[in-house]
Structures are given as structure tokens and as C-alpha cells.
Scaffold this active site. Structure first.
Site, PDB file in Angstrom:
ATOM      1  N   HIS A   1      31.691   4.140  94.044  1.00 45.00           N
ATOM      2  CA  HIS A   1      31.274   5.563  93.510  1.00 45.00           C
ATOM      3  C   HIS A   1      29.904   6.191  93.609  1.00 45.00           C
ATOM      4  CE1 HIS A   1      29.276   3.221  90.380  1.00 45.00           C
ATOM      5  NE2 HIS A   1      28.680   4.351  89.919  1.00 45.00           N
TER       6      HIS A   1
HETATM    7  C1  UD1 Z   1      27.694   8.615  86.837  1.00 44.36           C
HETATM    8  C2  UD1 Z   1      26.269   8.288  86.851  1.00 44.36           C
HETATM    9  C3  UD1 Z   1      26.083   7.127  87.689  1.00 44.36           C
HETATM   10  C4  UD1 Z   1      26.980   6.119  87.127  1.00 44.36           C
HETATM   11  C5  UD1 Z   1      28.450   6.384  87.039  1.00 44.36           C
HETATM   12  C6  UD1 Z   1      29.213   5.485  86.345  1.00 44.36           C
HETATM   13  C7  UD1 Z   1      24.313  10.198  87.012  1.00 44.36           C
HETATM   14  C8  UD1 Z   1      23.806  10.965  87.830  1.00 44.36           C
HETATM   15  N1  UD1 Z   1      25.385   9.409  87.477  1.00 44.36           N
HETATM   16  O1  UD1 Z   1      27.879   9.046  88.274  1.00 44.36           O
HETATM   17  O2  UD1 Z   1      24.621   6.912  87.728  1.00 44.36           O
HETATM   18  O3  UD1 Z   1      26.784   4.972  88.054  1.00 44.36           O
HETATM   19  O4  UD1 Z   1      28.287   7.852  86.178  1.00 44.36           O
HETATM   20  O5  UD1 Z   1      30.598   5.583  86.510  1.00 44.36           O
HETATM   21  O6  UD1 Z   1      24.349  10.328  85.868  1.00 44.36           O
HETATM   22  N2  UD1 Z   1      34.976  12.965  86.492  1.00 44.36           N
HETATM   23  C9  UD1 Z   1      36.023  12.858  85.956  1.00 44.36           C
HETATM   24  N3  UD1 Z   1      36.251  12.534  84.804  1.00 44.36           N
HETATM   25  C10 UD1 Z   1      35.164  11.894  83.839  1.00 44.36           C
HETATM   26  C11 UD1 Z   1      33.818  12.107  84.680  1.00 44.36           C
HETATM   27  C12 UD1 Z   1      33.738  12.453  85.634  1.00 44.36           C
HETATM   28  O7  UD1 Z   1      36.871  13.497  86.699  1.00 44.36           O
HETATM   29  O8  UD1 Z   1      35.547  11.526  82.815  1.00 44.36           O
HETATM   30  C13 UD1 Z   1      34.688  13.543  88.053  1.00 44.36           C
HETATM   31  C14 UD1 Z   1      34.027  15.013  87.950  1.00 44.36           C
HETATM   32  O9  UD1 Z   1      34.740  15.437  88.976  1.00 44.36           O
HETATM   33  C15 UD1 Z   1      32.756  14.869  88.281  1.00 44.36           C
HETATM   34  C16 UD1 Z   1      32.468  13.683  89.013  1.00 44.36           C
HETATM   35  O10 UD1 Z   1      33.669  12.718  88.679  1.00 44.36           O
HETATM   36  O11 UD1 Z   1      32.165  16.005  88.760  1.00 44.36           O
HETATM   37  C17 UD1 Z   1      31.296  12.859  88.910  1.00 44.36           C
HETATM   38  O12 UD1 Z   1      30.824  12.506  87.487  1.00 44.36           O
HETATM   39  P1  UD1 Z   1      29.433  12.553  87.255  1.00 44.36           P
HETATM   40  O13 UD1 Z   1      29.375  12.104  85.678  1.00 44.36           O
HETATM   41  O14 UD1 Z   1      28.553  13.728  87.682  1.00 44.36           O
HETATM   42  O15 UD1 Z   1      28.820  11.403  88.063  1.00 44.36           O
HETATM   43  P2  UD1 Z   1      29.211   9.936  88.377  1.00 44.36           P
HETATM   44  O16 UD1 Z   1      29.684  10.025  89.956  1.00 44.36           O
HETATM   45  O17 UD1 Z   1      30.706   9.746  87.544  1.00 44.36           O
HETATM   46  N1  UDP Z   2      34.376  -0.909  84.892  1.00 43.14           N
HETATM   47  C1  UDP Z   2      35.485  -1.110  84.255  1.00 43.14           C
HETATM   48  N2  UDP Z   2      36.698  -0.442  84.875  1.00 43.14           N
HETATM   49  C2  UDP Z   2      36.720  -0.055  86.158  1.00 43.14           C
HETATM   50  C3  UDP Z   2      35.516  -0.150  86.974  1.00 43.14           C
HETATM   51  C4  UDP Z   2      34.348  -0.574  86.137  1.00 43.14           C
HETATM   52  O1  UDP Z   2      35.647  -1.279  82.926  1.00 43.14           O
HETATM   53  O2  UDP Z   2      37.603   0.495  86.525  1.00 43.14           O
HETATM   54  C5  UDP Z   2      33.160  -1.461  84.222  1.00 43.14           C
HETATM   55  C6  UDP Z   2      32.419  -2.540  84.625  1.00 43.14           C
HETATM   56  O3  UDP Z   2      32.969  -3.812  84.179  1.00 43.14           O
HETATM   57  C7  UDP Z   2      31.071  -2.474  84.221  1.00 43.14           C
HETATM   58  C8  UDP Z   2      30.802  -1.021  84.278  1.00 43.14           C
HETATM   59  O4  UDP Z   2      31.941  -0.277  84.305  1.00 43.14           O
HETATM   60  O5  UDP Z   2      30.850  -3.053  82.915  1.00 43.14           O
HETATM   61  C9  UDP Z   2      30.200  -0.473  85.436  1.00 43.14           C
HETATM   62  O6  UDP Z   2      30.008   0.899  85.447  1.00 43.14           O
HETATM   63  P1  UDP Z   2      30.019   1.884  86.772  1.00 43.14           P
HETATM   64  O7  UDP Z   2      30.440   1.114  87.805  1.00 43.14           O
HETATM   65  O8  UDP Z   2      30.913   3.086  86.519  1.00 43.14           O
HETATM   66  O9  UDP Z   2      28.561   2.240  86.807  1.00 43.14           O
HETATM   67  P2  UDP Z   2      27.069   1.594  87.288  1.00 43.14           P
HETATM   68  O10 UDP Z   2      26.955   0.391  86.738  1.00 43.14           O
HETATM   69  O11 UDP Z   2      27.262   1.763  88.767  1.00 43.14           O
HETATM   70  O12 UDP Z   2      26.112   2.720  86.723  1.00 43.14           O
END
Ligand code: UD1
Ligand code: UDP
Length: 372
Positions: free
Chosen positions: A201
Site C-alpha cells: 500500500h
Molecule cells: C495510511 C497511512 C500509512 C499507513 C496506512 C495503513 C498516512 C500518510 N498514511 O495510508 O502510513 O501505512 O494508512 O493502512 O497517514 N480509503 C478507503 N477506505 C478507507 C480508507 C482509505 O477507501 O477506510 C482509500 C481512499 O481512497 C484514500 C486512500 O485509501 O484516499 C488512502 O487512504 P489514506 O488514509 O490517505 O492513506 P493510506 O494509503 O491508507
Molecule cells: N492487517 C490486517 N488485515 C489486512 C492487512 C493488515 O489486519 O488485510 C494488519 C496487520 O496484521 C498489522 C497492521 O494491519 O497489524 C498493519 O497495518 P498496515 O499495513 O495497514 O499499516 P503500516 O503498518 O504499514 O503502517
């Protein structure tokens, strides 16, 4: 005693906050939980509250998605009102997401004490939005809870006062240890073993079309050798569909993001995990499962020096070769880093409430203080 307020917003925050909430609840400390709403899909948020046994948030700021500035600004505006109303004694922030830095900025301006859980991690790569969030949060926080010794070293190098830094270990691993006995295979998923589990991601992988196409080709190639299970993050789902990547071949199982218990079972049983997630690098290290991280760097170096993680950057050939080794059972044997022992949340509570001798003396700027 004035209340301790916790701020969560995105998927990885929930696993880190749960142990601190529990440890403080055991001490009878009044607490408040604020969800910024950065993540909002059931599979990115509510499901985790249920599976982790988190309390209903006292506030949901409902900020949703947006550009970095929009999301950060919305959280700040809405969170400021909460802080002014509740006047908490401490605010706890987690990890490195936009919710973390936004809440910290608000508290710093209002003179409310902030403690950062997962402080001191550095990728030294400022192209990562999370690295900016880490730097700002750690600069402003009053108390810095580090998961591993490298965090202390980084903070010391940046000139942070030693009395603010406290090595507590890894709260995400507390949650893993608690819930591993309850991990369960996702209903309806039938996959032959050995299989490879994938999560991707990071913008550097999924927002760059050429990079995402390369990764897709590698995964398709790998799926001819072993089943590949890929729970797709919503950001990645959008990018794959924009590029018209899919439908996937038989061996490549693209599925919705999984609940924590289901994802944990898949990690535990995988022959190999391929990821760019921070948390997944740590969890595979704890589980001793081979992990290939498709990034140039990691802010979690102990997962490489001690654990089962390996960085391959953007080298597709290297990724394939290393995946073959893992599938053949040829992988380093890692160890679990110190203090990743299931008690990090308790150490946070002890430090916040009592001050741990040797970490910072009571009465120091971060030791226990009289009620303001
Ligand atoms: C965010 C965090 C990242 C973390 C990740 C965990 C920041 C800058 N990034 O990235 O550090 O590793 O979460 O998963 O804070 N969206 C949905 N549904 C949701 C949430 C998001 O559809 O519930 C989609 C939207 O199109 C959105 C995109 O995902 O624009 C990105 O979401 P966003 O929270 O901005 O960043 P992540 O890539 O999720
Ligand atoms: N995770 C989950 N379901 C998924 C993918 C990840 O429960 O489909 C959990 C994973 O076990 C870990 C956390 O989400 O506990 C990691 O979050 P993510 O990868 O979204 O963010 P990051 O750690 O990169 O910030």
C-alpha cells in the site's frame, strides 16, 4: 487525575493503542478515545474495534480521505475542539500516520502533554510521508516511547533530552501475543500450501504505474509456483483498477482487506510474506515467518538484523530469487527483539503514572507530576 486521551485513526493504530488502553484501565485511569476517521471502511476500522475489544470511541471526527494537507488540517481543526473541551492530562498518539502528527501539533500549541508510542523510528527517507510525520511528532512530543534500541539511538542523535525517551518495546506485538490463540482462517478461502501472503500500500509502490505493473508481473509469475494470497488495501485496489490490472490468474487470490484475526492466521501459516507494511515486517519477525520487504529502506532495522525480514528494493529479479529460496525453506532463522514480550503496554502505563527508575527519574520533566 485528569484523563488520558488516546488518538487513533488508521488501521495500524488500533493494534498499538489496545494494550495501552487496557493497561491504563487496569490502573483505574479515566480515559478517552478519539477516532479521527482517517480510515472508515468497516474492513479498515470497525472490524478491528470488534476483534481487538476496543471501546467505542468517545469522539469520531469523521475526517475521511483527502490530500495530506486537507486530511491533516481537518483533523487539527476538529481535534482542537475536543482538546479544548476535555482538557486531558496526557494525549497518547501512535505510529506515524497523518492522525498522529495532526493530533500532536494541536496539543503542542495548546500546551497539552503528548506521549508518542513508537517513537524514534527513522527510514531516513523524507520522500515517505510517514517519515515527515515521525520527525514532527518526535520533535514536539513530551514523552517518547520507543519499540527498540535503535529508536533511542536515533533520538539521541537528534539531540532529544534523554529524560524524555523510554524504551518500552513493541505494543503491536502485545496485541499479537494476546490474540494469536484466537487467530482464525478466513471463511471461504481455500488455498493450497505452501502459499505466499502479500500486502502492498505504500505510495512509492502502488501510486507509480510502472512500479505497480512490475510488481503485478512478479506476483503473477510467482503464482505459477505457489498460491499467492493478496488482501488488497483500498488505495491499491483503486490503483490496480485504474491500470486495468486483473482479472488475476487462478493462483493469485485478490481478496478484500482482512480482519486482524484472519490476517494473523494467514501470516502464521504462510511460507513467505511479501510486503511494504511497517507492522507486517514486525509481526513476521515475531512469528519467525520469512518476510521480503519491497522497499529501499526500513525504519524497523531490527526486523532485518535480528528478525526474518529482508529488503529487496525495487529489484524484481532479486525478489523472485529470494521468494524461491523462501519457498524452498532456505531462510535465515531470526530471533524476537528484546522487549517484544507482550508487556509493552504495561511499561507505558508504568512510565506515564509512576516513572520507571532508570528510564527517567520521578520529578524529571517527564516523570509523574502534580495535577496541573
Ligand atoms: C495510511 C497511512 C500509512 C499507513 C496506512 C495503513 C498516512 C500518510 N498514511 O495510508 O502510513 O501505512 O494508512 O493502512 O497517514 N480509503 C478507503 N477506505 C478507507 C480508507 C482509505 O477507501 O477506510 C482509500 C481512499 O481512497 C484514500 C486512500 O485509501 O484516499 C488512502 O487512504 P489514506 O488514509 O490517505 O492513506 P493510506 O494509503 O491508507
Ligand atoms: N492487517 C490486517 N488485515 C489486512 C492487512 C493488515 O489486519 O488485510 C494488519 C496487520 O496484521 C498489522 C497492521 O494491519 O497489524 C498493519 O497495518 P498496515 O499495513 O495497514 O499499516 P503500516 O503498518 O504499514 O503502517
Amino acid at each position: 487525575m485528569r484523563r488520558i486521551l488516546h488518538v487513533v485513526g488508521a488501521r495500524p493504530n488500533f493494534m498499538k493503542a489496545a494494550p495501552a488502553l487496557t493497561a491504563l484501565a487496569h490502573r483505574g485511569i479515566p480515559q478517552l478515545l478519539v477516532h479521527t476517521g482517517q480510515h472508515y471502511d468497516r474492513r479498515m476500522s470497525d472490524l478491528f474495534f470488534e476483534q481487538l475489544g476496543l471501546p467505542e470511541p468517545d469522539y469520531n471526527l469523521g475526517v475521511g480521505s483527502g490530500s495530506h494537507a486537507q486530511q491533516t488540517a481537518q483533523i487539527m481543526m476538529r481535534f482542537e475542539e475536543v482538546v479544548e473541551r476535555e482538557k486531558p492530562g496526557w494525549v497518547l498518539v501512535y505510529g506515524d500516520v497523518n492522525s498522529t502528527v495532526a493530533a500532536t501539533l494541536v496539543c503542542a500549541k495548546l500546551g497539552i502533554r503528548v506521549a508518542h508510542v513508537e517513537a524514534g523510528l527513522r527510514s531516513n527517507d523524507r520522500r515517505m510521508p510517514e517519515e515527515i510525520n515521525r520527525l514532527v511528532t518526535d520533535t514536539l512530543a513530551d514523552l517518547l516511547f520507543t519499540p527498540s534500541e535503535d529508536g533511542n539511538v536515533n533520538l539521541a542523535r537528534e539531540g532529544v533530552d534523554a529524560t524524555k525517551i523510554c524504551l518500552v518495546g513493541n505494543l503491536m506485538i502485545d496485541t499479537l501475543i494476546r490474540l494469536l490463540p484466537h487467530a482464525r482462517w478466513p471463511g471461504g478461502l481455500v488455498v493450497p500450501r505452501p502459499y505466499v501472503l502479500v500486502t502492498l500500500h505504500r505510495p512509492s509502490n502502488v501510486d507509480e504505474p510502472d512500479r505497480l505493473r512490475d510488481l503485478w508481473r512478479t506476483l503473477v509469475g510467482l503464482s505459477r509456483q505457489a498460491a499467492v494470497v493478496f488482501p488488497v488495501h483500498p488505495r491499491t485496489r483503486s490503483r490496480l483498477s485504474e491500470l486495468g490490472l486483473g482479472p488475476s490468474p487462478t493462483g493469485l487470490h485478490l481478496i478484500d482487506p482482512l480482519g486482524y484475526l484472519e490476517f494473523l492466521a494467514l501470516q502464521r501459516d504462510a511460507a513467505l510474506v511479501i510486503t511494504d507494511s511497517g507492522g507486517v515486517q514486525e509481526e513476521t519477525t515475531y512469528l519467525g515467518v520469512p518476510c521480503i520487504t519491497v522497499r529501499e529502506n526500513t525504519e524497523r532495522p531490527v526486523t532485518i538484523t535480528l528478525g526474518s525480514n529482508l529488503l529487496v528494493g525495487s529489484d524484481g529479479d532479486l525478489l523472485q530469487r529470494e521468494a524461491h529460496s523462501a519457498l524452498a525453506g532456505e531462510w535465515k532463522r531470526g530471533v524476537v527483539p528484546p522487549l517484544w514480550d507482550g508487556h509493552a503496554g504495561e511499561r507505558v502505563a508504568r512510565r506515564l503514572l509512576d516513572g520507571i527508575p532508570g528510564c527517567a527519574p520521578a520529578g524529571s520533566p517527564c516523570g509523574p507530576r502534580p495535577e496541573p
